[in-house]
Scaffold this motif. Structure first.
Motif, PDB file in Angstrom:
ATOM      1  N   GLY A  50       0.786  -1.221   0.000  1.00  0.00           N
ATOM      2  CA  GLY A  50       0.000   0.000   0.000  1.00  0.00           C
ATOM      3  C   GLY A  50       0.824   1.280   0.000  1.00  0.00           C
ATOM      4  O   GLY A  50       2.041   1.274   0.151  1.00  0.00           O
ATOM      5  N   GLY A  51       0.101   2.393  -0.173  1.00  0.00           N
ATOM      6  CA  GLY A  51       0.730   3.703  -0.175  1.00  0.00           C
ATOM      7  C   GLY A  51      -0.183   4.731   0.442  1.00  0.00           C
ATOM      8  O   GLY A  51      -1.217   4.411   1.049  1.00  0.00           O
ATOM      9  N   ALA A  52       0.185   5.985   0.285  1.00  0.00           N
ATOM     10  CA  ALA A  52      -0.579   7.074   0.880  1.00  0.00           C
ATOM     11  C   ALA A  52      -1.798   7.419   0.027  1.00  0.00           C
ATOM     12  O   ALA A  52      -1.779   7.298  -1.203  1.00  0.00           O
ATOM     13  N   GLY A  53      -2.869   7.849   0.712  1.00  0.00           N
ATOM     14  CA  GLY A  53      -4.044   8.380   0.038  1.00  0.00           C
ATOM     15  C   GLY A  53      -4.637   7.436  -0.986  1.00  0.00           C
ATOM     16  O   GLY A  53      -4.880   6.257  -0.714  1.00  0.00           O
ATOM     17  N   ASP A  54      -4.870   7.945  -2.178  1.00  0.00           N
ATOM     18  CA  ASP A  54      -5.419   7.148  -3.277  1.00  0.00           C
ATOM     19  C   ASP A  54      -4.342   6.413  -4.061  1.00  0.00           C
ATOM     20  O   ASP A  54      -4.622   5.808  -5.105  1.00  0.00           O
ATOM     21  N   GLU A  55      -3.115   6.499  -3.599  1.00  0.00           N
ATOM     22  CA  GLU A  55      -1.977   5.773  -4.174  1.00  0.00           C
ATOM     23  C   GLU A  55      -1.653   6.201  -5.598  1.00  0.00           C
ATOM     24  O   GLU A  55      -1.123   5.420  -6.397  1.00  0.00           O
ATOM     25  N   THR A  56      -1.935   7.449  -5.912  1.00  0.00           N
ATOM     26  CA  THR A  56      -1.595   7.945  -7.249  1.00  0.00           C
ATOM     27  C   THR A  56      -0.077   8.041  -7.433  1.00  0.00           C
ATOM     28  O   THR A  56       0.415   7.893  -8.551  1.00  0.00           O
ATOM     29  N   SER A  57       0.640   8.275  -6.346  1.00  0.00           N
ATOM     30  CA  SER A  57       2.099   8.390  -6.465  1.00  0.00           C
ATOM     31  C   SER A  57       2.749   7.054  -6.785  1.00  0.00           C
ATOM     32  O   SER A  57       3.787   7.002  -7.450  1.00  0.00           O
ATOM     33  N   ILE A  58       2.163   5.961  -6.288  1.00  0.00           N
ATOM     34  CA  ILE A  58       2.696   4.641  -6.641  1.00  0.00           C
ATOM     35  C   ILE A  58       2.581   4.419  -8.147  1.00  0.00           C
ATOM     36  O   ILE A  58       3.541   4.015  -8.808  1.00  0.00           O
ATOM     37  N   ALA A  59       1.405   4.703  -8.678  1.00  0.00           N
ATOM     38  CA  ALA A  59       1.197   4.529 -10.118  1.00  0.00           C
ATOM     39  C   ALA A  59       2.067   5.483 -10.923  1.00  0.00           C
ATOM     40  O   ALA A  59       2.613   5.119 -11.976  1.00  0.00           O
ATOM     41  N   ALA A  60       2.227   6.698 -10.426  1.00  0.00           N
ATOM     42  CA  ALA A  60       3.012   7.696 -11.158  1.00  0.00           C
ATOM     43  C   ALA A  60       4.484   7.323 -11.212  1.00  0.00           C
ATOM     44  O   ALA A  60       5.175   7.632 -12.189  1.00  0.00           O
ATOM     45  N   ASN A  61       4.988   6.665 -10.162  1.00  0.00           N
ATOM     46  CA  ASN A  61       6.386   6.231 -10.184  1.00  0.00           C
ATOM     47  C   ASN A  61       6.653   5.312 -11.365  1.00  0.00           C
ATOM     48  O   ASN A  61       7.645   5.452 -12.082  1.00  0.00           O
ATOM     49  N   ALA A  62       5.746   4.345 -11.580  1.00  0.00           N
ATOM     50  CA  ALA A  62       5.911   3.411 -12.700  1.00  0.00           C
ATOM     51  C   ALA A  62       5.705   4.121 -14.031  1.00  0.00           C
ATOM     52  O   ALA A  62       6.443   3.883 -14.997  1.00  0.00           O
ATOM     53  N   ALA A  63       4.715   5.011 -14.079  1.00  0.00           N
ATOM     54  CA  ALA A  63       4.426   5.722 -15.333  1.00  0.00           C
ATOM     55  C   ALA A  63       5.598   6.590 -15.766  1.00  0.00           C
ATOM     56  O   ALA A  63       5.847   6.762 -16.966  1.00  0.00           O
ATOM     57  N   ALA A  64       6.312   7.137 -14.813  1.00  0.00           N
ATOM     58  CA  ALA A  64       7.447   8.002 -15.141  1.00  0.00           C
ATOM     59  C   ALA A  64       8.509   7.245 -15.923  1.00  0.00           C
ATOM     60  O   ALA A  64       9.129   7.788 -16.853  1.00  0.00           O
ATOM     61  N   PHE A  65       8.725   5.986 -15.590  1.00  0.00           N
ATOM     62  CA  PHE A  65       9.686   5.183 -16.347  1.00  0.00           C
ATOM     63  C   PHE A  65       9.161   4.879 -17.746  1.00  0.00           C
ATOM     64  O   PHE A  65       9.930   4.845 -18.709  1.00  0.00           O
ATOM     65  N   SER A  66       7.842   4.680 -17.857  1.00  0.00           N
ATOM     66  CA  SER A  66       7.260   4.398 -19.169  1.00  0.00           C
ATOM     67  C   SER A  66       7.365   5.588 -20.109  1.00  0.00           C
ATOM     68  O   SER A  66       7.371   5.424 -21.334  1.00  0.00           O
ATOM     69  N   ASP A  67       7.468   6.784 -19.548  1.00  0.00           N
ATOM     70  CA  ASP A  67       7.561   7.991 -20.366  1.00  0.00           C
ATOM     71  C   ASP A  67       8.962   8.214 -20.949  1.00  0.00           C
ATOM     72  O   ASP A  67       9.148   9.096 -21.785  1.00  0.00           O
ATOM     73  N   ILE A  68       9.935   7.428 -20.477  1.00  0.00           N
ATOM     74  CA  ILE A  68      11.312   7.552 -20.964  1.00  0.00           C
ATOM     75  C   ILE A  68      11.607   6.399 -21.919  1.00  0.00           C
ATOM     76  O   ILE A  68      11.296   5.244 -21.640  1.00  0.00           O
ATOM     77  N   SER A  69      12.208   6.718 -23.047  1.00  0.00           N
ATOM     78  CA  SER A  69      12.550   5.692 -24.040  1.00  0.00           C
ATOM     79  C   SER A  69      14.060   5.520 -24.134  1.00  0.00           C
ATOM     80  O   SER A  69      14.813   6.499 -24.086  1.00  0.00           O
ATOM     81  N   ILE A  70      14.484   4.264 -24.264  1.00  0.00           N
ATOM     82  CA  ILE A  70      15.903   3.963 -24.473  1.00  0.00           C
ATOM     83  C   ILE A  70      16.229   4.103 -25.957  1.00  0.00           C
ATOM     84  O   ILE A  70      15.438   3.707 -26.820  1.00  0.00           O
ATOM     85  N   LEU A  71      17.385   4.678 -26.254  1.00  0.00           N
ATOM     86  CA  LEU A  71      17.832   4.877 -27.632  1.00  0.00           C
ATOM     87  C   LEU A  71      19.037   3.972 -27.891  1.00  0.00           C
ATOM     88  O   LEU A  71      20.195   4.389 -27.745  1.00  0.00           O
ATOM     89  N   PRO A  72      18.812   2.708 -28.247  1.00  0.00           N
ATOM     90  CA  PRO A  72      19.922   1.770 -28.430  1.00  0.00           C
ATOM     91  C   PRO A  72      20.890   2.230 -29.517  1.00  0.00           C
ATOM     92  O   PRO A  72      20.487   2.752 -30.562  1.00  0.00           O
ATOM     93  N   ARG A  73      22.150   2.015 -29.258  1.00  0.00           N
ATOM     94  CA  ARG A  73      23.219   2.327 -30.216  1.00  0.00           C
ATOM     95  C   ARG A  73      23.763   1.019 -30.753  1.00  0.00           C
ATOM     96  O   ARG A  73      24.173   0.140 -29.982  1.00  0.00           O
ATOM     97  N   MET A  74      23.810   0.862 -32.074  1.00  0.00           N
ATOM     98  CA  MET A  74      24.239  -0.395 -32.692  1.00  0.00           C
ATOM     99  C   MET A  74      25.737  -0.409 -32.992  1.00  0.00           C
ATOM    100  O   MET A  74      26.379   0.622 -33.059  1.00  0.00           O
ATOM    101  N   MET A  75      26.238  -1.612 -33.205  1.00  0.00           N
ATOM    102  CA  MET A  75      27.615  -1.845 -33.651  1.00  0.00           C
ATOM    103  C   MET A  75      28.631  -1.176 -32.731  1.00  0.00           C
ATOM    104  O   MET A  75      29.537  -0.465 -33.170  1.00  0.00           O
ATOM    105  N   GLY A  76      28.499  -1.446 -31.430  1.00  0.00           N
ATOM    106  CA  GLY A  76      29.395  -0.807 -30.472  1.00  0.00           C
ATOM    107  C   GLY A  76      30.709  -1.513 -30.286  1.00  0.00           C
ATOM    108  O   GLY A  76      31.527  -1.082 -29.473  1.00  0.00           O
TER     109      GLY A  76
END
Length: 422
Positions: A50-76
């Protein structure tokens, strides 16, 4: 179970599948969480998940990672991958430590010892919780040579704070993690709905009951002298909970049956365990009391990060306490990005809250973290498979990170920078 590199472990898992063997611990975060819920009581699940209140911060923590994209670099190019690093005075095979989680005994008996043994087996450092069910000295023995830090909550007794620090030094802790976002307990709706706080049953207070300063206060009658506190209505449930308290307290049920000490210890703990008046001046005092590195945990603002550095902190942990304290607080990942712009490397910054996969670890490092803390997933693993479950969760996280980093074109920590995400 020693660390096994990702390719070898993949092969072992697939070969096992040929014989009909399947992993007990789910690999995906959502499946792991569901499996853990099935193993826990309603009270244990509410407290751990569990978390505080309506637990929106728990969901937002995961969503924040989903908002970031990895840019793979090939032939390293080819060459061995090495993701080891050094954080303050601690060598890390991977940039990951286990976060402190209180009252793990809700999951299984002697849970802190079980986690310590898992950390020893896979070589990942553990941060002892201030609210553990087992004293730090016992867990230190179980850890062997594996590194350990100590989480500190600032109580109303500076003598008790100093005693905790001295004990942490004596049992080999290599850093103090001062948690500053829990000077009051957050509004945790699930626990409130059940009317359940484990501390009132004598759980999660082993660092206190094993402490000489706390025991001296008890012997002086500090617990018995507390007046004005509300008391529950006496019912059969009240009596059952008091008997459970006596069973949980050191010495066990029969030793404590006719003693008032367990109840007085809980009263004393509730009265002094947190200090709403905590200030930066006390951090300056703390810096004078120990030579260990000090990290301030719970920082979400750049100006607070600067204050921590000015007060003598050696690093910070960017964290919203896994969404357990302030519902609606900024997620840790965007806070990290802003704070790192204000405090550039080499000032150490650790990210806590929301880490659920190896790609999350990669994104946190790319945005400026020097390491991350893994929290709820290892508690879920403990619920699903005990010590082996914790080990499997850690290995899954490390293997996932290892492959993610290499497939993105990075073979060491230094190559994981801001250019790798968008």
């Amino acid at each position: 179970m020693a660390y096994i590199d990702a390719l070898q472990r993949q092969k072992a898992i697939f070969l096992g599948g040929m014989s009909g063997k399947r992993a007990v611990v789910p690999f995906q975060a959502a499946g792991l969480r569901i499996a853990a819920k099935q193993q826990l009581s309603a009270r244990a699940w509410a407290y751990i998940d569990g978390g505080a209140g309506d637990e929106t911060s728990i969901a937002a923590n995961a969503a924040a990672f989903s908002d970031i994209s990895i840019l793979p670099r090939m032939m390293g190019g080819e060459g061995p991958a090495d993701f080891s690093t050094r954080l303050l005075n601690t060598d890390l095979a991977f940039p990951l430590l286990l976060a402190p989680i209180g009252v793990l005994d809700l999951i299984c008996p002697e849970a802190d010892r079980v986690v310590a043994r898992a950390c020893r087996n896979v070589g990942i450092p553990m941060i002892f919780s201030n609210q553990a069910g087992t004293p730090m000295e016992t867990c230190a023995q179980d850890l062997g040579d594996t590194s350990r830090w100590f989480q500190l909550y600032w109580s109303k007794s500076d003598d008790l704070v100093l005693s905790f620090i001295q004990r942490a030094e004596a049992c080999g802790c290599s850093a103090i993690v001062l948690t500053v976002d829990t000077t009051l307990l957050g509004w945790r709706s699930r626990d409130l709905a059940l009317g359940y706080l484990p501390f009132l049953r004598g759980m999660g207070i082993a660092q206190y009951t094993s402490d000489p300063v706390f025991q001296a206060l008890l012997n002086q009658g500090a617990g018995a002298a507390i007046t004005g506190a509300p008391k529950p209505t006496v019912t059969l449930q009240t009596i059952a909970n008091l008997l459970q308290l006596k069973a949980n307290y050191p010495g066990g049920f029969f030793h404590n049956l006719f003693r008032k000490t367990p109840l007085e210890a809980v009263r004393l703990f509730i009265n002094i365990y947190s200090n709403p008046a905590l200030s930066w001046e006390q951090v300056i005092w703390l810096r004078q009391q120990t030579k260990l590195p000090i990290l301030i945990k719970g920082i979400l603002r750049a100006d607070d990060a600067l204050k921590a550095m000015d007060a003598g902190a050696d690093g910070i942990v960017v964290s919203n306490h896994g969404g357990r304290q302030v519902d609606g607080a900024i997620s840790s990942l965007p806070a990290l990005k802003t704070i790192r712009q204000t405090l550039p490397k080499p000032f150490p910054i650790v990210l806590d809250s929301g880490i659920r996969s190896g790609s999350d670890v990669f994104k946190a490092l790319a945005l400026g973290a020097d390491a991350v803390l893994l929290g709820r997933p290892y508690a879920y693993g403990l619920a699903v498979g005990g010590q082996r479950g914790v080990e499997e969760v850690i290995l899954n996280m490390l293997n996932d990170f290892e492959l993610t980093a290499q497939l993105a074109g990075c073979r060491n920590i230094q190559e994981i920078d801001g250019s790798m995400v968008g």
